[in-house]
Design a protein around this motif. Structure first.
Motif, mmCIF file in Angstrom:
data_model
loop_
_atom_site.group_PDB
_atom_site.id
_atom_site.type_symbol
_atom_site.label_atom_id
_atom_site.label_comp_id
_atom_site.label_asym_id
_atom_site.label_seq_id
_atom_site.Cartn_x
_atom_site.Cartn_y
_atom_site.Cartn_z
ATOM 1 N N TYR A 1 24.561 15.843 8.163
ATOM 2 C CA TYR A 1 24.825 17.184 7.646
ATOM 3 C C TYR A 1 23.670 18.121 7.986
ATOM 4 O O TYR A 1 23.879 19.237 8.484
ATOM 5 N N SER A 2 22.436 17.684 7.710
ATOM 6 C CA SER A 2 21.274 18.524 8.014
ATOM 7 C C SER A 2 21.116 18.726 9.519
ATOM 8 O O SER A 2 20.708 19.801 9.973
ATOM 9 N N ALA A 3 21.448 17.699 10.288
ATOM 10 C CA ALA A 3 21.387 17.832 11.747
ATOM 11 C C ALA A 3 22.377 18.891 12.224
ATOM 12 O O ALA A 3 22.047 19.742 13.063
ATOM 13 N N ASP B 1 9.055 18.924 20.006
ATOM 14 C CA ASP B 1 9.722 18.080 20.995
ATOM 15 C C ASP B 1 10.910 17.345 20.377
ATOM 16 O O ASP B 1 11.879 17.033 21.076
ATOM 17 N N ARG B 2 10.809 17.063 19.081
ATOM 18 C CA ARG B 2 11.911 16.422 18.364
ATOM 19 C C ARG B 2 12.005 17.008 16.963
ATOM 20 O O ARG B 2 10.996 17.366 16.341
ATOM 21 N N VAL B 3 13.225 17.090 16.452
ATOM 22 C CA VAL B 3 13.491 17.503 15.079
ATOM 23 C C VAL B 3 14.214 16.342 14.409
ATOM 24 O O VAL B 3 15.301 15.958 14.830
ATOM 25 N N TRP B 4 13.585 15.777 13.383
ATOM 26 C CA TRP B 4 14.184 14.652 12.661
ATOM 27 C C TRP B 4 14.757 15.150 11.341
ATOM 28 O O TRP B 4 14.079 15.842 10.571
ATOM 29 N N THR B 5 15.997 14.799 11.057
ATOM 30 C CA THR B 5 16.640 15.192 9.803
ATOM 31 C C THR B 5 17.132 13.943 9.074
ATOM 32 O O THR B 5 17.441 12.926 9.711
ATOM 33 N N PRO B 6 17.258 13.981 7.737
ATOM 34 C CA PRO B 6 17.641 12.782 6.982
ATOM 35 C C PRO B 6 19.143 12.513 6.933
ATOM 36 O O PRO B 6 19.566 11.484 6.418
ATOM 37 N N LYS C 1 17.460 18.038 20.948
ATOM 38 C CA LYS C 1 16.277 17.349 20.423
ATOM 39 C C LYS C 1 16.377 16.998 18.945
ATOM 40 O O LYS C 1 15.410 16.547 18.345
ATOM 41 N N VAL C 2 17.545 17.176 18.341
ATOM 42 C CA VAL C 2 17.746 16.841 16.928
ATOM 43 C C VAL C 2 18.170 15.381 16.814
ATOM 44 O O VAL C 2 19.074 14.917 17.516
ATOM 45 N N ARG C 3 17.502 14.651 15.914
ATOM 46 C CA ARG C 3 17.811 13.246 15.677
ATOM 47 C C ARG C 3 17.923 12.997 14.169
ATOM 48 O O ARG C 3 17.270 13.674 13.374
ATOM 49 N N VAL C 4 18.698 12.000 13.778
ATOM 50 C CA VAL C 4 18.854 11.654 12.359
ATOM 51 C C VAL C 4 17.975 10.449 12.027
ATOM 52 O O VAL C 4 18.077 9.407 12.674
ATOM 53 N N LEU C 5 17.114 10.626 11.038
ATOM 54 C CA LEU C 5 16.301 9.542 10.475
ATOM 55 C C LEU C 5 16.599 9.495 8.982
ATOM 56 O O LEU C 5 15.973 10.216 8.198
ATOM 57 N N PRO C 6 17.574 8.688 8.552
ATOM 58 C CA PRO C 6 17.917 8.644 7.121
ATOM 59 C C PRO C 6 16.709 8.291 6.275
ATOM 60 O O PRO C 6 15.850 7.490 6.675
ATOM 61 N N ASN C 7 16.619 8.883 5.106
ATOM 62 C CA ASN C 7 15.501 8.606 4.209
ATOM 63 C C ASN C 7 15.439 7.141 3.826
ATOM 64 O O ASN C 7 16.469 6.452 3.763
ATOM 65 N N GLN C 8 14.240 6.678 3.539
ATOM 66 C CA GLN C 8 14.057 5.317 3.031
ATOM 67 C C GLN C 8 14.158 5.336 1.516
ATOM 68 O O GLN C 8 13.490 6.104 0.841
ATOM 69 N N VAL C 9 15.008 4.477 0.981
ATOM 70 C CA VAL C 9 15.158 4.344 -0.470
ATOM 71 C C VAL C 9 15.159 2.849 -0.783
ATOM 72 O O VAL C 9 16.141 2.160 -0.544
#
Length: 367
Positions: free
Chosen positions: A159-161, A151-156, A174-182
């Motif tokens: 660019y990946s999106a 239902d959703r594709v999360w990318t960091p 359905k592509v969304r950006v969820l930046p990595n946690q650092v």
């Protein structure tokens, strides 16, 4: 809302970059109101993990969890039934693939965390050509299924999106950006006296994957060292075995393997600069880790490194050796572009608060 989390990567490689994001996702979900979280994984019989997650009755060695036949056994034979029994509303796969195979439990929504697509767009290390072909075919089918059915594709990264949409145009909505946690480092920097490091050195983290482009950087560094004694020594976190044999014994180069988080913290802090020469990068965790302690960075252009790095940081082509040699000569004598505090402030945009705020928005979409 009951959320199921794919925990297999943690069992295979608990200290990897992907596993760190699984921990961030797990903790972020637990911080949200009205979320009940359940883990799902495979584990050896008698392993402590079986007390902390939902596992199939059969056991599996940790190093074999991602083998195609074990994945099929888990995703088709165990997962659909387990998700129904636990009344899971949303299931999140955390390693580019791994969603339950049909029949999909009624009312279940699924998310795939797609870190990158290099498994199917680039060549990777495998024991032989047959194994490489089997894994690449399996990965291509699994990723295609995950992107199609989720239902959703999360990318960091954006660019990946964009790469996801390029390869799977029908998934665009359905592509969304969820930046990595650092978050930087919790432990204090370790004392590195035992390594007898030089006063000035450049640092590179990660040597195994071909896309990290390490031999290219080492070649340019060697040429720059021949032209100027101001070019610092080079420290690699990883193994020299992944370099061409002629590069492994170059004067001024060394590799450190098996370093702890505290030691890595110390290496970042003491480095004059971190170099990231990847020609393909889905996020670039070492860049943010270096910036979080105030260390300057220089990155290859063309992938996600462009978006996660301050605009003032030096960039270089991942294929132009002559230009990189000149950049190294320039940076060996020039002052840093920004202050350590400015770099630390930039890294804050990837901290826990920013991550959880974005995660809350994405979870809200699924309600």
């Amino acid at each position: 809302m009951r959320v199921g989390l794919d925990y297999r990567t943690v069992g295979t490689s608990p200290q990897s970059g992907i596993s760190r994001q699984v921990y961030a996702l797990e903790n972020g979900l637990r911080s949200l109101p009205d979320i009940e979280l359940e883990r799902f994984t495979v584990a050896p019989l008698g392993d402590q993990t079986r007390l902390q997650a939902h596992c199939p009755a059969w056991g599996c060695a940790k190093t074999a969890m991602h083998q195609p036949h074990n994945r099929l056994r888990f995703e088709a034979g165990f997962l659909p039934r387990a998700l129904r029994e636990q009344r899971i509303d949303v299931y999140i796969s955390t390693f580019n693939m791994g969603l339950p195979l049909p029949p999909k439990p009624k009312g279940l929504r699924t998310v795939v965390l797609l870190h990158d697509l290099f498994q199917i767009t680039l060549n990777n290390y495998h024991a032989n050509r047959l194994k490489a072909l089997i894994y690449k075919t399996s990965d291509r089918l699994s990723i295609a299924y995950a992107v199609h059915s989720a239902d959703r594709v999360w990318t960091p990264s954006q660019y990946s999106a964009d790469e996801t949409v390029r390869l799977f145009p029908k998934a665009a909505d359905k592509v969304r950006v969820l930046p990595n946690q650092v978050d930087g480092f919790v432990e204090l920097a370790a004392d590195l006296t035992q390594y007898q490091l030089p006063e000035r050195y450049w640092l590179l983290v990660g040597t195994r994957e071909l896309r990290k482009n390490v031999p290219f950087l080492v070649d340019a560094w060697q040429q720059a060292r021949r032209q100027s004694s101001a070019v610092p020594e080079l420290v690699l976190v990883g193994s020299l075995e992944h370099l061409p044999e002629a590069q492994r014994t170059l004067p001024g180069i060394r590799a450190l393997g098996g370093v702890s988080d505290a030691q890595l913290h110390g290496l970042y802090r003491q480095a004059s600069r971190l170099w990231q020469p990847s020609y393909a990068e889905g996020f670039g965790l070492p860049v943010i880790e270096a910036l979080s302690v105030g260390t300057p960075v220089a990155v290859a252009s063309g992938t996600s490194l462009d978006e996660i790095t301050p605009a003032s940081a030096p960039r270089f082509s991942p294929t132009d050796t002559a230009a990189l040699v000149q950049l190294m000569l320039d940076l060996s004598t020039q002052p840093d572009e920004e202050s350590p505090e400015q770099r630390r402030q930039w890294a804050e945009r990837f901290n826990q608060h920013a991550y959880r705020q974005r995660l809350a928005e994405l979870i809200e979409e699924l309600k």
